[in-house]
Enzyme design. Structure first.
Site, mmCIF file in Angstrom:
data_model
loop_
_atom_site.group_PDB
_atom_site.id
_atom_site.type_symbol
_atom_site.label_atom_id
_atom_site.label_comp_id
_atom_site.label_asym_id
_atom_site.label_seq_id
_atom_site.Cartn_x
_atom_site.Cartn_y
_atom_site.Cartn_z
ATOM 1 N N LYS A 88 0.825 -1.203 0.000
ATOM 2 C CA LYS A 88 0.000 0.000 0.000
ATOM 3 C C LYS A 88 0.861 1.255 0.000
ATOM 4 O O LYS A 88 0.550 2.239 -0.684
ATOM 5 C CB LYS A 88 -0.918 -0.002 1.214
ATOM 6 C CG LYS A 88 -1.858 1.188 1.288
ATOM 7 C CD LYS A 88 -2.766 1.081 2.511
ATOM 8 C CE LYS A 88 -3.694 2.281 2.622
ATOM 9 N NZ LYS A 88 -4.574 2.191 3.821
ATOM 10 N N ASP A 132 4.846 -4.092 11.835
ATOM 11 C CA ASP A 132 3.552 -3.953 12.485
ATOM 12 C C ASP A 132 3.816 -3.719 13.970
ATOM 13 O O ASP A 132 4.174 -4.647 14.698
ATOM 14 C CB ASP A 132 2.699 -5.209 12.274
ATOM 15 C CG ASP A 132 1.320 -5.095 12.909
ATOM 16 O OD1 ASP A 132 1.040 -4.064 13.560
ATOM 17 O OD2 ASP A 132 0.522 -6.027 12.760
ATOM 18 N N ASN A 166 7.606 7.748 14.215
ATOM 19 C CA ASN A 166 6.525 8.605 13.747
ATOM 20 C C ASN A 166 5.164 7.920 13.765
ATOM 21 O O ASN A 166 4.144 8.570 13.977
ATOM 22 C CB ASN A 166 6.858 9.076 12.320
ATOM 23 C CG ASN A 166 5.663 9.671 11.606
ATOM 24 O OD1 ASN A 166 5.350 10.846 11.764
ATOM 25 N ND2 ASN A 166 4.980 8.852 10.809
ATOM 26 N N SER A 184 5.521 12.646 20.128
ATOM 27 C CA SER A 184 4.551 12.628 21.209
ATOM 28 C C SER A 184 3.375 13.494 20.763
ATOM 29 O O SER A 184 3.022 13.516 19.583
ATOM 30 C CB SER A 184 5.181 13.137 22.506
ATOM 31 O OG SER A 184 4.234 13.133 23.546
ATOM 32 N N TYR A 208 -5.033 7.641 25.028
ATOM 33 C CA TYR A 208 -4.143 8.309 24.078
ATOM 34 C C TYR A 208 -3.188 9.239 24.820
ATOM 35 O O TYR A 208 -1.976 9.239 24.565
ATOM 36 C CB TYR A 208 -4.955 9.096 23.054
ATOM 37 C CG TYR A 208 -4.107 9.789 22.011
ATOM 38 C CD1 TYR A 208 -3.276 9.062 21.158
ATOM 39 C CD2 TYR A 208 -4.132 11.174 21.862
ATOM 40 C CE1 TYR A 208 -2.492 9.684 20.193
ATOM 41 C CE2 TYR A 208 -3.357 11.817 20.906
ATOM 42 C CZ TYR A 208 -2.542 11.062 20.074
ATOM 43 O OH TYR A 208 -1.766 11.680 19.122
ATOM 44 N N LYS A 253 0.935 9.002 24.926
ATOM 45 C CA LYS A 253 1.789 10.110 24.517
ATOM 46 C C LYS A 253 2.695 10.575 25.658
ATOM 47 O O LYS A 253 3.814 11.032 25.423
ATOM 48 C CB LYS A 253 0.933 11.253 23.999
ATOM 49 C CG LYS A 253 0.182 10.939 22.708
ATOM 50 C CD LYS A 253 1.086 10.843 21.505
ATOM 51 C CE LYS A 253 1.491 9.460 21.090
ATOM 52 N NZ LYS A 253 2.374 9.428 19.892
#
Length: 316
Positions: free
Chosen positions: A58, A80, A107, A154, A181, A185
């Protein structure tokens, strides 16, 4: 320190005519969004980029569009981050080649996912955003040259929540996608602090960056249409305007190639600037919360992360 870079400048503004020929970079999530722009900005300046992506087929079409402009090169490898086995396979393949890296950029990531688990049984956001990168980078330390850097993305969202070191997988608490989340982070910043401490004597520095609010990326793919609209409108109210992808990727390349390594090492940056602790309860304020830079919590998270990935690391 003032680096004379405006907060809304792009990757091309930041890097200018810099020549990255001879630089070898590992970049996770290189096939789309911020990762693709980061990849482009480096490859057109001569860097050799190894793009680690979940679906190389992809990503290949997107990467192919860079070929005409790139004086450097882009190679894709499968990774993965939701599978520690896949992380180990990727690292083993890179270690077998033995080619060193000048920069590793962590990233890739997910945001506000429904409650779930990785293939190893860890909460999805912590597993992908932190644990996968924790294992990958530590396995690849032998390939980091003296003078190299590790850049860990982050988010301002770390200001939403500290990580619960007694229950990182939400096994005893009600799950909240945004709190999870924020915790993941925060883990990214704490990992930065401890990894920088462990690697600086080897000449390797580690930096955490917040790219800004960039809504036009795959990071929002897990949101419902209603939640996405509310997110975009709320962020626009806070920030007046959201960043474009080239603007969002600017702080990444700034921390990787422009800012002095000793300035960014162990620090948190956004808008191509470094920020000291800001413990205001306002989530949208600039700067890291104190808990994200706490060296004792960083050391404890390191130990817990080793236990979760089933491997210890000693770089002495």
């Amino acid at each position: 320190m003032d680096y004379q870079i405006e907060k809304d400048q792009t990757t091309d503004d930041v890097l200018g005519d810099m020549d990255l020929t001879g630089k070898r970079v590992l970049l996770t999530g290189a096939g789309a969004g911020l990762g693709l722009e980061t990849c482009r900005a480096m490859a057109v300046r001569g860097a050799e980029v190894i793009g680690a992506v979940r679906d190389p087929d992809k990503a290949r079409a997107a990467i192919a569009q860079l070929a005409g402009d790139a004086s450097g090169s882009v190679e894709l490898v499968k990774l993965d981050l939701a599978s520690l086995q896949s992380v180990r396979q990727c690292a083993d393949a890179l270690l077998a080649k033995g080619a060193p890296f000048d920069v590793i950029i962590c990233n890739a990531g997910v945001m506000a996912t429904p409650q779930g688990k990785t293939s190893d049984g860890h909460e999805t956001q912590l597993g992908i955003n932190h644990l996968g990168h924790f294992l990958l980078v530590n396995l690849l330390v032998p390939l980091l040259r003296s003078g190299s850097r590790v850049i860990i993305l982050s988010s301002m969202a770390h200001r939403l929540a500290d990580i619960d070191l007694d229950d990182p997988n939400f096994e005893r608490r009600s799950y909240d996608a945004w709190m999870a989340y924020g915790a993941a982070k925060t883990a990214n910043v704490l990992f930065t602090v401890e990894l920088d401490k462990r690697l600086r004597d080897r000449g390797v520095r580690v930096a955490a960056v917040h790219p800004g609010v960039v809504t036009d990326t795959a990071l929002t793919r897990h949101m419902s249409r209603e939640d996405y609209s509310a997110f975009v409108n709320a962020e626009r109210d806070i920030h007046h305007r959201n960043k474009s992808i080239p603007e969002g990727a600017a702080t990444t390349v700034w921390a990787a190639f422009v800012a002095p390594a000793d300035d960014v090492g162990g620090r948190y940056s956004q808008d191509c600037q470094l920020f000291d602790v800001n413990d205001s309860q306002v989530v949208s304020n600039h700067g890291p919360r104190a808990y994200a830079l706490d060296p004792d919590r960083a050391a404890r998270l390191w130990t817990i992360s080793e236990q979760m990935v089933g491997q210890s690391f000693d770089f002495a």
